[in-house]
Design an enzyme around this catalytic site. Structure first.
Site, short mmCIF file in Angstrom:
data_model
loop_
_atom_site.label_atom_id
_atom_site.label_comp_id
_atom_site.label_asym_id
_atom_site.label_seq_id
_atom_site.Cartn_x
_atom_site.Cartn_y
_atom_site.Cartn_z
N PHE A 311 0.83 -1.20 0.00
CA PHE A 311 0.00 0.00 0.00
C PHE A 311 0.87 1.25 0.00
O PHE A 311 1.86 1.33 0.73
CB PHE A 311 -0.89 0.05 1.24
CG PHE A 311 -2.00 -0.96 1.26
CD1 PHE A 311 -3.24 -0.66 0.70
CD2 PHE A 311 -1.81 -2.21 1.84
CE1 PHE A 311 -4.26 -1.59 0.72
CE2 PHE A 311 -2.83 -3.15 1.86
CZ PHE A 311 -4.06 -2.84 1.30
N ASP A 312 0.48 2.22 -0.82
CA ASP A 312 1.01 3.58 -0.67
C ASP A 312 0.30 4.19 0.54
O ASP A 312 -0.76 3.71 0.94
CB ASP A 312 0.71 4.38 -1.94
CG ASP A 312 1.07 5.84 -1.80
OD1 ASP A 312 2.20 6.13 -1.37
OD2 ASP A 312 0.22 6.69 -2.11
N LYS A 313 0.88 5.22 1.13
CA LYS A 313 0.26 5.83 2.29
C LYS A 313 -0.67 6.98 1.91
O LYS A 313 -1.90 6.88 2.08
CB LYS A 313 1.32 6.36 3.28
CG LYS A 313 0.71 6.99 4.54
CD LYS A 313 1.74 7.70 5.39
CE LYS A 313 2.09 9.06 4.83
NZ LYS A 313 0.99 10.05 4.96
#
Length: 620
Positions: A311-313
């Site tokens: 996941f990207d933040k």
């Protein structure tokens, strides 16, 4: 005529028209509705059958490629030879329908490279011979001195040698906040100068610049997403050999050519061809109801094999915008609400995202008007100041406090440090005499994030956070979300390398992201999922799946749906093969003739379609 030409150039629409005409012709033929010397089933053979035979011959001659259409062609020709025209037309129609479904399902994703290229700056403001010249960005040389004005895109990589500013680096790092830059700080091509003019020295130009390298990453990110070969084509060689041997032996033993032709007809892999695309289409239809847009037809198949989800933040696990989470006043006679009003009054003329967040928060909490602010001034990299109620008020970071010789007490410093350790943004409010308090802003975790992560873990997939943000912020968000593995301060190339290394260790990796900086990783991953609402067009086009509503809570359903879809496909295959086996035995014994054999055989196709359709209403 023009509309007709456009219609005929649209391959999918043309095939739909062919199917409709062929189906009508078979209906007329079966019920003998029109008296004619020519069987109307020939229309289906001509429209649907001939293209199949042509493709089979081309495949055999050019590449000796034996696919399912070879057996279909043999069955078509054999049926026509013995006069079973309707059986031939029916098989041709079913196979063409299967091919159309598969083409519609396995749509090719657009690369989106051209949009990334459009972000490349075209000009640069270069200082040569003490004169300012605007030249093509391609002509900038290493060590050239470049002036960058507010709002301009930085043309090449370099270092700041004069001035101070804030840079929007989201294209490279995904960070939600502009980054303050001063002398000797590094700046990147493609990023945007927000506020102050500055002078820089070029260090990396042309193909060596950061933006050009990212474009190359997206272009070269061969993610290994090999299209899954249809089961009928995968086993086509064996199917053709077994069918021919069975037909020949039956002819030799019984002496009845019609039985042999019937075997070839029932051996046609119609239901096998339909097994995968019908289930995939039903799965795509199910996903659409949850706001999930599947851009690559076989993405569901690939997703069922995923073991790790990265996941990207910013904008993915979080909302991507700073929100006020705490307000602290240092003065007893100054309430937190009044401190917020004072800060918003100073920030209302600011264009900085933090200032806008403070103003928005005040407007959401209160109906009262802000104080009149005059003499507004922005201190680049520090904050802002203005005159409010006849006093000079500051709103900014510690650099602004130090610049105005204002110090925190030990108690105040201890309180502030707790938030600094979490990577929070701290905005201090002060006048010329004292610090009045501070406001804490954070990129807040989405409400559904933790529950989503827990559900994914129950589906036996590991969650990983990969972000361009600093280590403190990354670990704080990961802790709140329930993610143990964290990679922080990652550039696009770092994200791509992490995913590449995981996949080299034989893990199938899914990447979930939203920004331009996520595009290479989305392209490289076994399955890429982009945030369709707030995500950039480039990220969406690099991904296989887009979440139209940016609702990450639907990801567990998507994972479960992919597994259910594969289970449906496997059941479809078993059903079709069992029915084919029974039909072949009946054909060998003479119970079935070609027409009845085709009808019985196509019961498998109907069962496959009905079973796949159940996916439309399935819920996890």
């Amino acid at each position: 005529m023009i509309k007709l030409k456009l219609f005929m150039e649209d391959g999918e629409k043309r095939k739909v028209l062919v199917l409709i005409v062929s189906a009508v012709s078979l209906f007329i033929s079966f019920f003998d509705l029109v008296q004619s010397s020519i069987d109307f089933a020939w229309i289906s053979i001509m429209l649907c059958g001939l293209p199949i035979i042509k493709d089979a011959i081309i495949g055999l001659i050019k590449e000796f490629d034996i696919k399912a259409d070879v057996l279909v062609s043999i069955a078509l020709i054999a049926s026509v030879i013995i006069g079973e025209v309707f059986a031939a037309g029916e098989v041709a129609l079913i196979m063409t329908l299967g091919a159309l479904l598969e083409e519609h399902t396995v749509a090719k994703a657009k690369a989106g490279i051209e949009k990334l290229v459009h972000l490349t700056p075209t000009t640069a403001r270069v200082m040569r011979n003490n004169k300012e010249e605007i030249i093509s960005a391609k002509d900038v040389l290493v060590n050239d001195i470049i002036k960058v004005l507010p709002g301009e895109t930085i043309p090449v990589d370099g270092i700041v040698i004069e001035g101070a500013t804030s840079i929007d680096q989201s294209i490279m790092t995904g960070e939600s906040m502009p980054v303050d830059k001063g002398i000797w700080d590094e700046v990147f091509s493609g990023t945007v100068n927000q506020f102050g003019a500055f002078t820089m020295k070029a260090t990396k130009v042309g193909e060596d610049s950061s933006l050009q390298k990212m474009i190359k990453l997206v272009q070269s990110a061969d993610s290994g997403k090999a299209k899954i070969v249809g089961i009928a084509d995968k086993w086509a060689t064996w199917i053709v050999v077994i069918a021919l041997i069975s037909a020949i032996l039956t002819w030799i033993i019984t002496g009845e050519v019609i039985r042999s032709v019937t075997i070839l007809v029932v051996f046609c892999p119609c239901s096998l061809v339909l097994a995968t695309p019908t289930a995939i289409m039903a799965g795509i239809g199910n996903a659409t109801k949850y706001g999930i847009l599947i851009r690559e037809g076989d993405a569901l198949e690939r997703l069922s094999r995923i073991k790790k989800i990265t996941f990207d933040k910013t904008g993915t696990l979080t909302y991507g915008k700073p929100k006020i989470t705490n307000i602290y006043s240092f003065e007893e006679n100054l309430s937190n609400d009044e401190l917020l009003k004072l800060a918003a009054s100073v920030e209302k003329l600011s264009e900085h995202p933090i200032g806008k967040s403070i103003v928005d928060c005040f407007k959401n909490k209160s109906d009262s008007k802000l104080y009149e602010a005059t003499n507004f001034k922005m201190e680049i990299g520090k904050g802002v100041c203005a005159t409010v109620n006849n006093q000079k008020v500051f709103a900014g970071n510690k650099k602004l406090l130090n610049y105005n010789k204002l110090d925190l007490s030990n108690k105040e410093e201890s309180l502030v440090s707790k938030f600094e350790e979490k990577g929070s943004i701290i905005i201090f409010i002060a006048n010329e005499d004292a610090i009045k308090g501070f406001i804490v802003l954070e990129d807040v975790l989405r409400d559904s994030a933790r529950n989503m992560i827990e559900k994914i873990k129950r589906l036996e997939a590991e969650c990983i956070l990969i972000t361009g943000d600093n280590n403190q912020t990354a670990n704080n968000i990961a802790s709140m979300a329930g993610i143990k593995t964290v990679y922080s301060e990652c550039l696009p190339s770092d994200k791509l390398s992490i995913i590449d290394n995981l996949q080299k260790d034989n893990y199938k990796v899914c990447m979930v992201g939203d920004g331009i900086n996520d595009a290479p990783a989305l392209k490289k991953s076994f399955v890429g999922i982009a945030m369709g609402g707030i995500g950039s067009d480039i990220a969406i086009e690099a991904a296989d799946i887009a979440l139209a509503s940016d609702d990450i809570k639907c990801i567990p359903h998507l994972l479960a749906l992919s597994k259910k879809t594969m289970k449906t496909i496997n059941i479809n295959l078993i059903l079709s093969m069992l029915l084919n086996f029974v039909a072949i035995l009946l054909a060998m014994t003479g119970v079935l003739n070609p027409i009845v054999g085709a009808l019985v055989h196509n019961i498998g196709s109907v069962l496959v379609i009905i079973h796949s359709a159940l996916l439309l209403k399935w819920c996890s």
